[in-house]
Design a protein around this motif. Structure first.
Motif, PDB file in Angstrom:
ATOM      1  N   MET A   1       0.848  -1.207   0.000  1.00  0.00           N
ATOM      2  CA  MET A   1       0.000   0.000   0.000  1.00  0.00           C
ATOM      3  C   MET A   1       0.870   1.239   0.000  1.00  0.00           C
ATOM      4  N   SER A   2       0.504   2.245  -0.814  1.00  0.00           N
ATOM      5  CA  SER A   2       1.287   3.471  -0.919  1.00  0.00           C
ATOM      6  C   SER A   2       1.193   4.297   0.356  1.00  0.00           C
ATOM      7  N   ASN A   3       2.299   4.965   0.670  1.00  0.00           N
ATOM      8  CA  ASN A   3       2.323   5.820   1.858  1.00  0.00           C
ATOM      9  C   ASN A   3       1.568   7.128   1.635  1.00  0.00           C
ATOM     10  N   TYR A   4       1.668   7.659   0.424  1.00  0.00           N
ATOM     11  CA  TYR A   4       1.037   8.939   0.112  1.00  0.00           C
ATOM     12  C   TYR A   4       0.442   8.890  -1.291  1.00  0.00           C
ATOM     13  N   THR A   5      -0.558   9.746  -1.502  1.00  0.00           N
ATOM     14  CA  THR A   5      -1.170   9.865  -2.821  1.00  0.00           C
ATOM     15  C   THR A   5      -0.972  11.275  -3.343  1.00  0.00           C
ATOM     16  N   LEU A   6      -0.405  11.382  -4.545  1.00  0.00           N
ATOM     17  CA  LEU A   6      -0.247  12.679  -5.201  1.00  0.00           C
ATOM     18  C   LEU A   6      -1.320  12.812  -6.277  1.00  0.00           C
ATOM     19  N   ARG A   7      -2.083  13.883  -6.199  1.00  0.00           N
ATOM     20  CA  ARG A   7      -3.078  14.184  -7.237  1.00  0.00           C
ATOM     21  C   ARG A   7      -2.483  15.264  -8.130  1.00  0.00           C
ATOM     22  N   ILE A   8      -2.014  14.851  -9.282  1.00  0.00           N
ATOM     23  CA  ILE A   8      -1.259  15.741 -10.165  1.00  0.00           C
ATOM     24  C   ILE A   8      -2.138  16.249 -11.308  1.00  0.00           C
ATOM     25  N   ARG A   9      -2.079  17.537 -11.535  1.00  0.00           N
ATOM     26  CA  ARG A   9      -2.838  18.141 -12.641  1.00  0.00           C
ATOM     27  C   ARG A   9      -2.039  17.958 -13.929  1.00  0.00           C
ATOM     28  N   ARG A  10      -2.656  17.317 -14.900  1.00  0.00           N
ATOM     29  CA  ARG A  10      -2.006  17.065 -16.182  1.00  0.00           C
ATOM     30  C   ARG A  10      -2.600  17.954 -17.271  1.00  0.00           C
ATOM     31  N   PHE A  11      -1.723  18.489 -18.118  1.00  0.00           N
ATOM     32  CA  PHE A  11      -2.190  19.312 -19.232  1.00  0.00           C
ATOM     33  C   PHE A  11      -1.095  19.408 -20.284  1.00  0.00           C
ATOM     34  N   ASP A  12      -1.445  19.070 -21.485  1.00  0.00           N
ATOM     35  CA  ASP A  12      -0.530  19.184 -22.614  1.00  0.00           C
ATOM     36  C   ASP A  12      -1.228  19.997 -23.700  1.00  0.00           C
ATOM     37  N   ARG A  66       2.375  24.460  -7.177  1.00  0.00           N
ATOM     38  CA  ARG A  66       1.398  24.698  -6.115  1.00  0.00           C
ATOM     39  C   ARG A  66       1.097  23.379  -5.427  1.00  0.00           C
ATOM     40  N   VAL A  67       1.264  23.364  -4.128  1.00  0.00           N
ATOM     41  CA  VAL A  67       0.966  22.181  -3.325  1.00  0.00           C
ATOM     42  C   VAL A  67      -0.208  22.513  -2.420  1.00  0.00           C
ATOM     43  N   ASN A  68      -1.303  21.815  -2.604  1.00  0.00           N
ATOM     44  CA  ASN A  68      -2.534  22.089  -1.846  1.00  0.00           C
ATOM     45  C   ASN A  68      -2.954  23.553  -1.960  1.00  0.00           C
ATOM     46  N   GLY A  69      -2.781  24.101  -3.162  1.00  0.00           N
ATOM     47  CA  GLY A  69      -3.271  25.444  -3.444  1.00  0.00           C
ATOM     48  C   GLY A  69      -2.323  26.574  -3.133  1.00  0.00           C
ATOM     49  N   ILE A  91      -2.529  14.662  -1.800  1.00  0.00           N
ATOM     50  CA  ILE A  91      -1.740  15.887  -1.887  1.00  0.00           C
ATOM     51  C   ILE A  91      -1.914  16.459  -3.291  1.00  0.00           C
ATOM     52  N   ILE A  92      -2.485  17.658  -3.370  1.00  0.00           N
ATOM     53  CA  ILE A  92      -2.757  18.290  -4.659  1.00  0.00           C
ATOM     54  C   ILE A  92      -1.493  18.961  -5.178  1.00  0.00           C
ATOM     55  N   VAL A  93      -1.083  18.607  -6.385  1.00  0.00           N
ATOM     56  CA  VAL A  93       0.091  19.211  -7.021  1.00  0.00           C
ATOM     57  C   VAL A  93      -0.333  19.746  -8.386  1.00  0.00           C
ATOM     58  N   GLU A  94      -0.140  21.036  -8.585  1.00  0.00           N
ATOM     59  CA  GLU A  94      -0.530  21.672  -9.841  1.00  0.00           C
ATOM     60  C   GLU A  94       0.474  22.753 -10.215  1.00  0.00           C
TER      61      GLU A  94
END
Length: 344
Positions: A1-12, A66-69, A91-94
């Motif tokens: 099981m992963s220790n952390y989850t990164l929610r990454i914003r993708r855009f190309d 930006r990490v968590n806004g 963890i929101i990463v954008e």
């Protein structure tokens, strides 16, 4: 099981597809950085993720995201700290704000940040012919600009600047902090020209709204807003520059009202800032009438408050503060001395 989850914003932009979010698990200890997590995902799951990085030691400033806004250096943000502020476990990463996105977490720094830095003439303008060797100045004369010299141009302050969100033409916190680096340099001969240029520009030093966002996100303690306030003080106190943006009149009106009444009288502030007896000031006051009428309609302004404004009790204490401030114009650089500097 992963220790952390990164929610990454993708855009190309080249793909034509709209931006979307992807969740990725990372198996790392909490003391590892968000950048470590992104690089693990890039290495193990998706090598196409775009992220700019280099030193991984909070020196080069290239991994701003930006990490968590909130704008941060990914290499200088621990996963465990980011997790504490994660809203739904991820963890929101954008990419950083106020700059166009090139791909995923990479923004175009040239289009905004570096363009604005060039705007403020980011180099020394010495007087006369250059010396045969280096310019030598007493070390203590450089203390005032040491804080601005710490800037690594990561763009975090530009990303989270609320003034730039409203006015993209605002010169911006990073560029204005850079401007003070030369305004405060004793070797520079263009101090007044720099200050006049930035004061008279409608998108210059008086376009800052004191939101403190740049102070909060700067990873090096440069406090860009403080440098902007220093530019204002130098412009008004040292050179008495009266700008078309009403910046100096607003500052003087604010301080005089507080000195006289101990509390802000916004009715008089508007009048004195614009200058009711100036043709341009009269026009500006007329344009502000709808704002005043809305205040009456919502009960924020009453006829009594509009005609009379009582003084604050204990005005002798306010007067004492003003007298002390008039005799102490020196600025203590807490970046160098620390908050306990005087006691040491």
């Amino acid at each position: 099981m992963s220790n952390y989850t990164l929610r990454i914003r993708r855009f190309d932009p080249e793909s034509g597809a709209p931006p979307h979010w992807e969740d990725h698990g990372v198996d790392l200890e909490g003391h590892k950085s968000v950048l470590d997590g992104i690089l693990q995902v890039k290495d193990r799951e998706d090598g196409s993720i775009g992220i700019r990085c280099s030193c991984q030691a909070a020196i080069c400033g290239s991994c701003g995201v930006r990490v968590n806004g909130q704008a941060k250096l990914a290499c200088n943000t621990k996963l465990q700290d980011a997790q504490e502020k994660a809203r739904d476990g991820a963890i929101i990463v954008e990419p950083m704000g106020n700059m166009p996105v090139l791909k995923d977490l990479i923004v175009n720094m040239d289009a905004v940040h570096w363009k604005k830095v060039q705007r403020v003439v980011p180099w020394l303008v010495p007087e006369g012919d250059p010396p045969e060797r280096e310019y030598v100045v007493p070390a203590e004369t450089m203390i005032d600009v040491t804080q601005t010299m710490a800037c690594i141009h990561c763009g975090a302050c530009v990303s989270d600047c609320l003034s730039m969100e409203v006015d993209p033409d605002f010169v911006g916190p990073a560029a204005l902090a850079k401007a003070y680096r030369f305004v405060g340099d004793p070797r520079d001969s263009a101090t007044e020209e720099r200050l006049r240029d930035l004061a008279e520009d409608p998108h210059g030093i008086y376009d800052c709204t004191h939101c403190f966002s740049c102070v909060q996100v700067c990873p090096k303690g440069v406090a860009p807003m403080d440098q902007i306030m220093r530019l204002r003080r130098r412009a008004t106190r040292d050179f008495e520059i009266t700008d078309p943006n009403n910046g100096r009149r607003h500052e003087e009106a604010f301080t005089k009202i507080i000195e006289k009444k101990g509390i802000l009288d916004e009715r008089k502030l508007l009048q004195d800032s614009f200058g009711a007896f100036r043709p341009q000031g009269g026009v500006q006051l007329i344009r502000s009438l709808p704002t005043g009428l809305r205040g009456f309609a919502r009960g924020k302004i009453t006829p009594k408050k509009a005609l009379f404004h009582e003084k604050l009790e204990g005005m002798e204490n306010v007067k004492r503060i003003y007298d002390h401030a008039e005799d102490h114009h020196e600025e203590i650089n807490l970046y160098i001395l620390g908050e306990e500097g005087e006691e040491e």
